[in-house]
Design a protein around this motif. Sequence first.
Motif, PDB file in Angstrom:
ATOM      1  N   GLU A 181      71.334  51.535 -18.453  1.00 34.11           N
ATOM      2  CA  GLU A 181      71.377  51.221 -19.720  1.00 34.11           C
ATOM      3  C   GLU A 181      72.460  50.782 -20.686  1.00 34.11           C
ATOM      4  OE1 GLU A 181      72.880  55.225 -19.518  1.00 34.11           O
ATOM      5  OE2 GLU A 181      71.440  54.381 -18.425  1.00 34.11           O
ATOM      6  N   TYR A 224      77.685  39.009 -17.046  1.00 33.32           N
ATOM      7  CA  TYR A 224      77.050  40.269 -16.927  1.00 33.32           C
ATOM      8  C   TYR A 224      78.148  41.456 -17.037  1.00 33.32           C
ATOM      9  CZ  TYR A 224      73.111  43.418 -15.930  1.00 33.32           C
ATOM     10  OH  TYR A 224      71.984  44.320 -15.972  1.00 33.32           O
ATOM     11  N   GLU A 237      74.169  48.284 -19.294  1.00 34.69           N
ATOM     12  CA  GLU A 237      74.493  46.856 -18.705  1.00 34.69           C
ATOM     13  C   GLU A 237      73.709  45.867 -19.522  1.00 34.69           C
ATOM     14  OE1 GLU A 237      73.785  48.603 -14.232  1.00 34.69           O
ATOM     15  OE2 GLU A 237      72.916  46.469 -14.764  1.00 34.69           O
ATOM     16  N   SER A 238      74.249  44.671 -19.864  1.00 32.90           N
ATOM     17  CA  SER A 238      73.830  43.609 -20.615  1.00 32.90           C
ATOM     18  C   SER A 238      74.442  42.179 -20.176  1.00 32.90           C
ATOM     19  CB  SER A 238      73.937  43.853 -22.105  1.00 32.90           C
ATOM     20  OG  SER A 238      75.323  43.936 -22.512  1.00 32.90           O
ATOM     21  N   PHE A 239      73.880  41.212 -20.720  1.00 38.62           N
ATOM     22  CA  PHE A 239      74.413  39.891 -20.662  1.00 38.62           C
ATOM     23  C   PHE A 239      75.463  39.707 -21.832  1.00 38.62           C
ATOM     24  CE2 PHE A 239      71.118  39.391 -17.704  1.00 38.62           C
ATOM     25  CZ  PHE A 239      71.833  38.605 -16.543  1.00 38.62           C
ATOM     26  N   ALA A 240      76.283  38.729 -21.802  1.00 37.92           N
ATOM     27  CA  ALA A 240      77.040  38.770 -23.017  1.00 37.92           C
ATOM     28  C   ALA A 240      77.806  37.205 -22.963  1.00 37.92           C
ATOM     29  CB  ALA A 240      78.583  39.460 -23.030  1.00 37.92           C
ATOM     30  N   GLY A 244      71.097  42.035 -12.880  1.00 38.88           N
ATOM     31  CA  GLY A 244      70.708  43.527 -12.815  1.00 38.88           C
ATOM     32  C   GLY A 244      69.910  43.731 -11.647  1.00 38.88           C
ATOM     33  N   SER A 294      78.968  48.170 -21.201  1.00 39.64           N
ATOM     34  CA  SER A 294      79.733  48.072 -22.417  1.00 39.64           C
ATOM     35  C   SER A 294      80.204  49.729 -22.693  1.00 39.64           C
ATOM     36  CB  SER A 294      78.791  47.877 -23.462  1.00 39.64           C
ATOM     37  OG  SER A 294      77.701  48.418 -23.439  1.00 39.64           O
ATOM     38  N   LYS A 309      78.446  32.661 -20.012  1.00 42.54           N
ATOM     39  CA  LYS A 309      77.673  33.707 -19.647  1.00 42.54           C
ATOM     40  C   LYS A 309      78.365  34.875 -18.732  1.00 42.54           C
ATOM     41  CE  LYS A 309      73.027  33.598 -19.568  1.00 42.54           C
ATOM     42  NZ  LYS A 309      71.664  33.315 -19.151  1.00 42.54           N
TER      43      LYS A 309
END
Length: 308
Positions: free
Chosen positions: A14, A5, A16-19, A285, A8, A3
């Motif tokens: 907005e 952070y 930001e995200s996990f991948a 985050g 994109s 995982k």
Amino acid sequence: MPKAYIFSGFGGPEVESFADLPRPVPGPGQLLVAVRAAGVNPVDWKRRTGYRPLGAPAPELPAVFGGEIAGVVEQLGADVEGFAVGDAVFGNPVGGGYAEYTLLPVALAAHKPEALSWADAATLPIAAATAYDGVVQLDLPPGATLLVTGAGGGVGVAAVQIAIARGLKVVGTASAAKEAFVTSLGAVHVASGPGVADRIRAAAPQGIDAVYDLVGGPALEEAAELLTDRTKLISGGDRETVAKLGGFPVARERTSAVLEAVAGLVTDGVLDPFVTQTFPLDRAGDALRAVEAGHARGKIVIELPTTP
């Protein structure tokens, strides 16, 4: 898959995200590191907005947040000497640090002393090393007076302590809410904000011999008024303004030797990184919001106590 952070695109929270990303493969001169802690810095959210230092390439998107980590060596790339699988290390990763695994160039890595915690080690490659490089760059004699703007933040806290250890008198600007904290570091606190130059003159009637700016903009412009020798004006973030004022950006060394030096300051009790808040990776985050709000005292760290 491991995982991380990421951001994109360029913008606000907005993007930001996990991948779940493939486990990195170390190239020549690189270490694969299982991350145990990652420092959180203002430059992390600034990169998300599209900011990049002068001459730096734009990041490939999606990009993983973070520029300083501590962890355990999992795999060696070709031509690596001086490190072994299982070593505890810290440094500046390539490809981001808010992740379960990252790549660490040996040129930007150092062995973590056993007495140094994972969280403290993760604060050193950017904040403490930048502070160290700037104080060394100014090369002031003992007894000189140094003004540190933004003395309550991660770099400022380290700069104040390192300067005092070198025999300097330190005046630090920070919000009124950080007065007790800045004073506890051994600096004379001056409240930041409009008119700060007059307050600094009152607090340091002997004059200011050098300025280490960590705020930029109007705060840097006001601080510059206090100097007759602009060669003693440096900024850790506002290259454009400091150049216009006749000063210089902090000259970063970015070497293993500097990492070892700042680690030694911590283990010798000279430098306290002041990790004031920690977050698990799944709250990356929240950690970033705490720094982006601009009111963090000391350092914020993301911790990964175990890795898959």
